[in-house]
Design an enzyme around this catalytic site. Sequence first.
Site, PDB file in Angstrom:
ATOM      1  N   THR A  25       0.857  -1.177   0.000  1.00  0.00           N
ATOM      2  CA  THR A  25       0.000   0.000   0.000  1.00  0.00           C
ATOM      3  C   THR A  25       0.900   1.235   0.000  1.00  0.00           C
ATOM      4  OG1 THR A  25      -0.180   0.233   2.424  1.00  0.00           O
ATOM      5  CG2 THR A  25      -1.728  -1.270   1.332  1.00  0.00           C
ATOM      6  N   GLY A  26       0.423   2.299  -0.622  1.00  0.00           N
ATOM      7  CA  GLY A  26       1.304   3.450  -0.783  1.00  0.00           C
ATOM      8  C   GLY A  26       2.522   3.070  -1.603  1.00  0.00           C
ATOM      9  N   GLY A  27       2.301   2.242  -2.609  1.00  0.00           N
ATOM     10  CA  GLY A  27       3.410   1.682  -3.379  1.00  0.00           C
ATOM     11  C   GLY A  27       3.623   2.312  -4.736  1.00  0.00           C
ATOM     12  N   THR A  28       3.007   3.466  -4.981  1.00  0.00           N
ATOM     13  CA  THR A  28       3.135   4.096  -6.300  1.00  0.00           C
ATOM     14  C   THR A  28       4.156   5.217  -6.323  1.00  0.00           C
ATOM     15  OG1 THR A  28       1.268   5.567  -5.804  1.00  0.00           O
ATOM     16  CG2 THR A  28       0.778   3.502  -6.974  1.00  0.00           C
ATOM     17  N   SER A  29       4.854   5.421  -5.201  1.00  0.00           N
ATOM     18  CA  SER A  29       5.895   6.455  -5.166  1.00  0.00           C
ATOM     19  C   SER A  29       6.852   6.141  -4.019  1.00  0.00           C
ATOM     20  CB  SER A  29       5.288   7.853  -4.966  1.00  0.00           C
ATOM     21  OG  SER A  29       4.651   7.947  -3.700  1.00  0.00           O
ATOM     22  N   GLY A  30       7.962   6.864  -3.976  1.00  0.00           N
ATOM     23  CA  GLY A  30       8.889   6.797  -2.852  1.00  0.00           C
ATOM     24  C   GLY A  30       9.368   5.405  -2.512  1.00  0.00           C
TER      25      GLY A  30
ATOM     26  N   TYR B 241       1.158  13.549  14.253  1.00  0.00           N
ATOM     27  CA  TYR B 241       1.844  12.571  13.404  1.00  0.00           C
ATOM     28  C   TYR B 241       2.587  11.555  14.264  1.00  0.00           C
ATOM     29  CZ  TYR B 241       5.047  10.573   9.976  1.00  0.00           C
ATOM     30  OH  TYR B 241       5.752   9.702   9.186  1.00  0.00           O
TER      31      TYR B 241
END
Length: 249
Positions: free
Chosen positions: A12-17, A150
Amino acid sequence: MDRFKGKRILITGGTSGMGLAGAKLIVEEGGEVAVTGTSQNHLDEAGRDLPSGSLVLRNDASDPEAARELGAKIKDQMGSIDGVWLNAGFGKFGDNTEIDAETFDGMTNVNVRGPVLQMAQLIPLISDGGSVVVTASVSPYLGQPQGAVYAATKGAVTALTRAWAADLAGRNIRVNSIAPGPIETNFFEGMGLSDEEVEGFSKQIKKMVPLGRFGSSEEAAQVALFLLSDQASYVTGSQYMVDGGMTMR
């Protein structure tokens, strides 16, 4: 190396960085990947960078219904999976007197509720002997000014990791977290900082890091991939700092 030959991994959150860097490395080592994201630019980038057959899915961790949709898509298109990297998240820093319900809910929904609901759907899909990695942060250990919410969300993620590790040990599913320090990603984009503020913040952070620099996305991803792989077969409930020594001071 072929650590991921024959393995299916969801990030997840795997489309950048860090997430995208990890996805590329998994594919290079023989694995299949599914990645999620929300930004169309990042979704397009991942679609270009990953080979055909990889799943690039729009999925918003802040949406409580999205977790069920994610589980259904993964089950339908991949069946069982061998590993999950829960990497989606964001941070926004600001004056404590200006924190409102929207700010609090925004970070909490993505960073805490999102992984909780995702895990509820994904646990039945993870093969026995699989692995889960969660992206936490060094923030809970630093007492950073204007970063209370955060830090609280990432502290919660650390606690969740240990609880999941205990819950899933009977199936030999390992659950660990990484705590990145300053990594050269698009992280600053979500903080609402000006270019001047980003530059000043970057200089300040580098002074706090014994290695004197930001880490790369690939350096952070390599630690996550170690924990996802069978090389870490006797590691669970642990947290690995990826911070250039920042938290040892």
